[in-house]
Write a protein that holds these residues in place. Structure first.
Motif, PDB file in Angstrom:
ATOM      1  N   GLY A 161       4.365   2.278   7.127  1.00 45.84           N
ATOM      2  CA  GLY A 161       3.898   0.999   6.599  1.00 45.84           C
ATOM      3  C   GLY A 161       2.708   1.184   5.679  1.00 45.84           C
ATOM      4  N   GLY A 162       1.793   2.067   6.068  1.00 45.56           N
ATOM      5  CA  GLY A 162       0.642   2.350   5.229  1.00 45.56           C
ATOM      6  C   GLY A 162       1.031   2.987   3.912  1.00 45.56           C
ATOM      7  N   MET A 163       1.980   3.913   3.956  1.00 47.22           N
ATOM      8  CA  MET A 163       2.442   4.547   2.720  1.00 47.22           C
ATOM      9  C   MET A 163       3.095   3.535   1.798  1.00 47.22           C
ATOM     10  SD  MET A 163       3.963   8.081   4.334  1.00 47.22           S
ATOM     11  CE  MET A 163       4.655   8.615   2.766  1.00 47.22           C
ATOM     12  N   ALA A 164       3.885   2.624   2.384  1.00 49.91           N
ATOM     13  CA  ALA A 164       4.530   1.589   1.579  1.00 49.91           C
ATOM     14  C   ALA A 164       3.502   0.625   0.988  1.00 49.91           C
ATOM     15  CB  ALA A 164       5.544   0.819   2.424  1.00 49.91           C
ATOM     16  N   GLY A 165       2.531   0.230   1.806  1.00 47.63           N
ATOM     17  CA  GLY A 165       1.501  -0.682   1.323  1.00 47.63           C
ATOM     18  C   GLY A 165       0.685  -0.085   0.197  1.00 47.63           C
ATOM     19  N   ALA A 166       0.340   1.198   0.322  1.00 45.17           N
ATOM     20  CA  ALA A 166      -0.434   1.867  -0.725  1.00 45.17           C
ATOM     21  C   ALA A 166       0.404   2.042  -1.988  1.00 45.17           C
ATOM     22  CB  ALA A 166      -0.921   3.219  -0.218  1.00 45.17           C
ATOM     23  N   GLY A 167       1.678   2.413  -1.805  1.00 41.55           N
ATOM     24  CA  GLY A 167       2.536   2.615  -2.969  1.00 41.55           C
ATOM     25  C   GLY A 167       2.777   1.341  -3.750  1.00 41.55           C
ATOM     26  N   ILE A 168       3.130   0.273  -3.032  1.00 37.29           N
ATOM     27  CA  ILE A 168       3.374  -1.009  -3.706  1.00 37.29           C
ATOM     28  C   ILE A 168       2.085  -1.547  -4.309  1.00 37.29           C
ATOM     29  CG2 ILE A 168       4.044  -3.421  -3.336  1.00 37.29           C
ATOM     30  CD1 ILE A 168       6.009  -2.409  -1.212  1.00 37.29           C
ATOM     31  N   GLY A 169       0.983  -1.398  -3.579  1.00 35.36           N
ATOM     32  CA  GLY A 169      -0.302  -1.848  -4.108  1.00 35.36           C
ATOM     33  C   GLY A 169      -0.675  -1.131  -5.389  1.00 35.36           C
ATOM     34  N   GLY A 170      -0.414   0.160  -5.432  1.00 33.76           N
ATOM     35  CA  GLY A 170      -0.705   0.915  -6.650  1.00 33.76           C
ATOM     36  C   GLY A 170       0.155   0.464  -7.816  1.00 33.76           C
ATOM     37  N   LEU A 171       1.408   0.116  -7.543  1.00 35.66           N
ATOM     38  CA  LEU A 171       2.317  -0.307  -8.607  1.00 35.66           C
ATOM     39  C   LEU A 171       1.915  -1.656  -9.201  1.00 35.66           C
ATOM     40  CD1 LEU A 171       5.804   0.705  -7.134  1.00 35.66           C
ATOM     41  CD2 LEU A 171       4.602   1.775  -9.050  1.00 35.66           C
ATOM     42  N   VAL A 172       1.432  -2.576  -8.352  1.00 34.33           N
ATOM     43  CA  VAL A 172       1.120  -3.930  -8.850  1.00 34.33           C
ATOM     44  C   VAL A 172      -0.337  -4.083  -9.260  1.00 34.33           C
ATOM     45  CG1 VAL A 172       2.918  -4.875  -7.353  1.00 34.33           C
ATOM     46  CG2 VAL A 172       0.551  -4.879  -6.562  1.00 34.33           C
ATOM     47  N   ALA A 173      -1.142  -3.043  -9.027  1.00 32.42           N
ATOM     48  CA  ALA A 173      -2.577  -3.165  -9.301  1.00 32.42           C
ATOM     49  C   ALA A 173      -2.860  -3.483 -10.764  1.00 32.42           C
ATOM     50  CB  ALA A 173      -3.295  -1.877  -8.894  1.00 32.42           C
ATOM     51  N   GLY A 174      -2.029  -2.968 -11.672  1.00 26.91           N
ATOM     52  CA  GLY A 174      -2.280  -3.202 -13.087  1.00 26.91           C
ATOM     53  C   GLY A 174      -1.808  -4.546 -13.589  1.00 26.91           C
ATOM     54  N   SER A 175      -0.942  -5.209 -12.847  1.00 23.44           N
ATOM     55  CA  SER A 175      -0.369  -6.468 -13.317  1.00 23.44           C
ATOM     56  C   SER A 175      -0.807  -7.690 -12.517  1.00 23.44           C
ATOM     57  CB  SER A 175       1.163  -6.386 -13.294  1.00 23.44           C
ATOM     58  OG  SER A 175       1.630  -6.060 -11.989  1.00 23.44           O
ATOM     59  N   LEU A 176      -1.264  -7.496 -11.292  1.00 20.39           N
ATOM     60  CA  LEU A 176      -1.689  -8.617 -10.457  1.00 20.39           C
ATOM     61  C   LEU A 176      -3.176  -8.523 -10.163  1.00 20.39           C
ATOM     62  CD1 LEU A 176       1.156  -8.889  -7.766  1.00 20.39           C
ATOM     63  CD2 LEU A 176       0.881 -10.233  -9.857  1.00 20.39           C
ATOM     64  N   SER A 177      -3.839  -9.662 -10.168  1.00 19.92           N
ATOM     65  CA  SER A 177      -5.249  -9.692  -9.785  1.00 19.92           C
ATOM     66  C   SER A 177      -5.367  -9.445  -8.282  1.00 19.92           C
ATOM     67  CB  SER A 177      -5.865 -11.044 -10.126  1.00 19.92           C
ATOM     68  OG  SER A 177      -5.292 -12.065  -9.310  1.00 19.92           O
ATOM     69  N   PRO A 178      -6.539  -8.993  -7.819  1.00 20.22           N
ATOM     70  CA  PRO A 178      -6.707  -8.825  -6.373  1.00 20.22           C
ATOM     71  C   PRO A 178      -6.420 -10.097  -5.593  1.00 20.22           C
ATOM     72  CG  PRO A 178      -8.521  -7.785  -7.541  1.00 20.22           C
ATOM     73  CD  PRO A 178      -7.725  -8.540  -8.573  1.00 20.22           C
ATOM     74  N   ALA A 179      -6.828 -11.238  -6.112  1.00 18.58           N
ATOM     75  CA  ALA A 179      -6.609 -12.508  -5.400  1.00 18.58           C
ATOM     76  C   ALA A 179      -5.122 -12.790  -5.242  1.00 18.58           C
ATOM     77  CB  ALA A 179      -7.289 -13.649  -6.148  1.00 18.58           C
ATOM     78  N   THR A 180      -4.358 -12.584  -6.311  1.00 14.83           N
ATOM     79  CA  THR A 180      -2.915 -12.844  -6.245  1.00 14.83           C
ATOM     80  C   THR A 180      -2.223 -11.867  -5.306  1.00 14.83           C
ATOM     81  OG1 THR A 180      -2.930 -13.674  -8.520  1.00 14.83           O
ATOM     82  CG2 THR A 180      -0.804 -13.023  -7.602  1.00 14.83           C
ATOM     83  N   HIS A 181      -2.579 -10.595  -5.421  1.00 14.61           N
ATOM     84  CA  HIS A 181      -1.969  -9.560  -4.586  1.00 14.61           C
ATOM     85  C   HIS A 181      -2.247  -9.813  -3.109  1.00 14.61           C
ATOM     86  CE1 HIS A 181      -1.956  -5.049  -3.279  1.00 14.61           C
ATOM     87  NE2 HIS A 181      -0.882  -5.677  -2.887  1.00 14.61           N
ATOM     88  N   LEU A 182      -3.517 -10.027  -2.766  1.00 18.10           N
ATOM     89  CA  LEU A 182      -3.875 -10.198  -1.361  1.00 18.10           C
ATOM     90  C   LEU A 182      -3.348 -11.524  -0.809  1.00 18.10           C
ATOM     91  CD1 LEU A 182      -7.495  -8.722  -1.263  1.00 18.10           C
ATOM     92  CD2 LEU A 182      -5.298  -7.598  -0.828  1.00 18.10           C
ATOM     93  N   PHE A 183      -3.272 -12.541  -1.651  1.00 21.77           N
ATOM     94  CA  PHE A 183      -2.688 -13.803  -1.189  1.00 21.77           C
ATOM     95  C   PHE A 183      -1.196 -13.623  -0.909  1.00 21.77           C
ATOM     96  CE2 PHE A 183      -0.795 -18.040  -1.858  1.00 21.77           C
ATOM     97  CZ  PHE A 183      -1.547 -18.761  -0.931  1.00 21.77           C
ATOM     98  N   ALA A 184      -0.530 -12.807  -1.722  1.00 24.85           N
ATOM     99  CA  ALA A 184       0.886 -12.517  -1.478  1.00 24.85           C
ATOM    100  C   ALA A 184       1.054 -11.765  -0.160  1.00 24.85           C
ATOM    101  CB  ALA A 184       1.462 -11.711  -2.632  1.00 24.85           C
ATOM    102  N   LEU A 185       0.120 -10.870   0.140  1.00 26.25           N
ATOM    103  CA  LEU A 185       0.160 -10.158   1.410  1.00 26.25           C
ATOM    104  C   LEU A 185      -0.031 -11.111   2.585  1.00 26.25           C
ATOM    105  CD1 LEU A 185      -1.800  -6.827   0.716  1.00 26.25           C
ATOM    106  CD2 LEU A 185       0.674  -7.231   0.728  1.00 26.25           C
ATOM    107  N   THR A 186      -0.878 -12.132   2.390  1.00 25.31           N
ATOM    108  CA  THR A 186      -1.039 -13.149   3.434  1.00 25.31           C
ATOM    109  C   THR A 186       0.286 -13.849   3.712  1.00 25.31           C
ATOM    110  OG1 THR A 186      -3.390 -13.579   3.018  1.00 25.31           O
ATOM    111  CG2 THR A 186      -2.111 -15.374   3.976  1.00 25.31           C
ATOM    112  N   GLY A 187       0.955 -14.270   2.663  1.00 29.23           N
ATOM    113  CA  GLY A 187       2.236 -14.944   2.847  1.00 29.23           C
ATOM    114  C   GLY A 187       3.268 -14.050   3.516  1.00 29.23           C
ATOM    115  N   LEU A 188       3.328 -12.788   3.083  1.00 28.90           N
ATOM    116  CA  LEU A 188       4.286 -11.855   3.671  1.00 28.90           C
ATOM    117  C   LEU A 188       3.961 -11.602   5.138  1.00 28.90           C
ATOM    118  CD1 LEU A 188       6.655  -9.897   3.335  1.00 28.90           C
ATOM    119  CD2 LEU A 188       4.987  -8.151   2.637  1.00 28.90           C
TER     120      LEU A 188
END
Length: 410
Positions: A161-188
């Motif tokens: 799970g940690g590897m997946a979270g880090a990998g996906i986070g790295g992929l979206v880091a350039g296109s999503l703001s921290p607020a959008t990314h972390l809010f999406a994690l809240t929903g998930l």
């Protein structure tokens, strides 16, 4: 264990269970999902730390102080969570902490200062620490009911799970703001918790303890005996030894490769990724190892393997040898923490899990600053050999604890 009787009642649907209790396979799957979710959410937050640092305008030192909020919140709540598990059941506390962790992960992106960041990270750390104790307590009960040493498989789910979270986070880091990314994690996180929670909650017996025979009453000890407390501390120290290595490699492994051996940034980053991958693979095979060799041999062999691997990783003169050493160290450390926490929980229930987890988490906090101090004083390669020393210590303590728990009430 009385907790085992409680779970068996729920699994079998006997008096005190729900009319349609989940099977042991479904309970195991639900717990596995929570372990994976824990690793996924935590890694998702970690990869956004640089962006949050820029957002808050924090310096390196003030950011370091703010990040201590995660550690402080976790350590403070871990022992409290043991009491909550005894009172309300580890399944209910797991669900509650899953909800709190999912909600709190969105908070760091809403802060504008290091002080505010530190305060919200206290909440995040409290949820993270509470979830770790609660789900490990539930896993200990399930392991005992299944009569199979499947504890490493849960921790493998956390690693993947940690590897997946880090990998996906790295992929979206350039296109999503921290607020959008972390809010999406809240929903998930809330969605996964909502889907999985009913399985855990139906696994709790409905009848109060007073309605059960004395032999079947849930375990609600007022406190551990002296012998049990010493053994729990022993397993907690074993967990500390392995978590020390994880923390040290996470913070200093890449720097060792780049600074001391001239590795490229990509190759240096691959060092910890390789370590995490072999640790996850090692945990997937942990059940088979435990069934074939037993807990003591697994602890001793794991500690010895990790010590040898880390000695190579710290002192080898070539990058490929260091990477090989990190990979071997990951395999060796893989099953020490889950076995130690499982043994503590089998001996003392949620209190044992809480105590061993707190000590283990302390090792993860202790590793990076100790390595940094020794690196300034001597050198980073020599400082990393402390991981070898503690891994060897875990092996010795694992052998010392081979007869632990035979007289838990002494």
């Amino acid at each position: 264990m009385p907790q085992v009787n409680k779970l068996r009642t729920a699994l079998s649907g006997e008096r005190g269970g729900d009319t349609a209790p989940p099977s042991s396979a479904r309970l195991r799957a639900a717990l596995t999902v929570f372990f994976a979710l824990d690793g996924f959410l935590f890694a998702g937050w970690v990869v956004r730390i640089p962006a949050i640092k820029h957002q808050t305008g924090a310096s390196a030192s003030t950011l370091g102080l703010a990040l201590l909020g995660v550690s402080a919140g976790a350590v403070i709540t871990m022992m409290l969570t043991g009491r909550l598990c005894r009172r309300y059941g580890s399944h209910a506390v797991t669900v509650a902490c899953g909800v709190l962790l999912s909600l709190s992960i969105a908070l760091p992106a809403q802060t504008g200062s290091a002080l505010a960041l530190g305060l919200v990270l206290l909440v995040f750390g409290a949820a993270y620490g509470g979830l770790n104790v609660a789900m490990n307590s539930a896993a200990v009960d399930l392991v005992s009911a299944l009569r199979r040493p499947v504890m490493p498989s849960f921790h493998a789910a956390f690693s993947f799970g940690g590897m997946a979270g880090a990998g996906i986070g790295g992929l979206v880091a350039g296109s999503l703001s921290p607020a959008t990314h972390l809010f999406a994690l809240t929903g998930l996180g809330l969605l996964v918790t909502a889907v999985t929670a009913p399985v855990l909650l139906r696994g709790r017996p409905a009848a109060p303890a007073t309605e059960l025979p004395a032999a079947d009453a849930p375990d609600r000890p007022k406190g551990m005996g002296t012998h049990a407390r010493r053994i729990v501390v022993l397993f907690g120290v074993i967990a500390l030894c392995t978590a020390y290595g994880e923390g040290a490699l996470a913070e200093w492994g890449a720097l060792h490769l780049s600074q001391d051996l001239g590795a490229t940034p990509g190759l240096a980053a691959a060092g910890y990724s390789l370590f995490a991958l072999t640790m996850a693979i090692g945990r997937l095979t942990g059940t088979a190892l435990l069934e074939r060799f037993g807990q003591t041999r697994t602890l001793v062999a794991g500690g010895a393997t990790a010590a040898a691997g880390m000695l190579l990783g710290a002192l080898a003169p070539a990058v490929w040898l260091v990477l090989l050493g990190f990979a071997v160290a990951g395999l060796g450390l893989a099953n020490i923490f889950p076995v130690a926490v499982g043994r503590a929980g089998a001996l003392a229930g949620p209190s044992g899990v809480a105590a061993a987890s707190t000590l283990g988490y302390g090792g993860m906090l202790l590793g990076p600053p100790v390595i940094g101090f020794l690196a300034d004083w001597i050198s980073l390669p020599v400082a990393l050999t402390t991981v070898t020393l503690l891994a060897a210590t875990a092996a010795v303590l694992g052998w010392t604890a081979r007869n632990a728990g035979e007289h838990p009430n002494d």
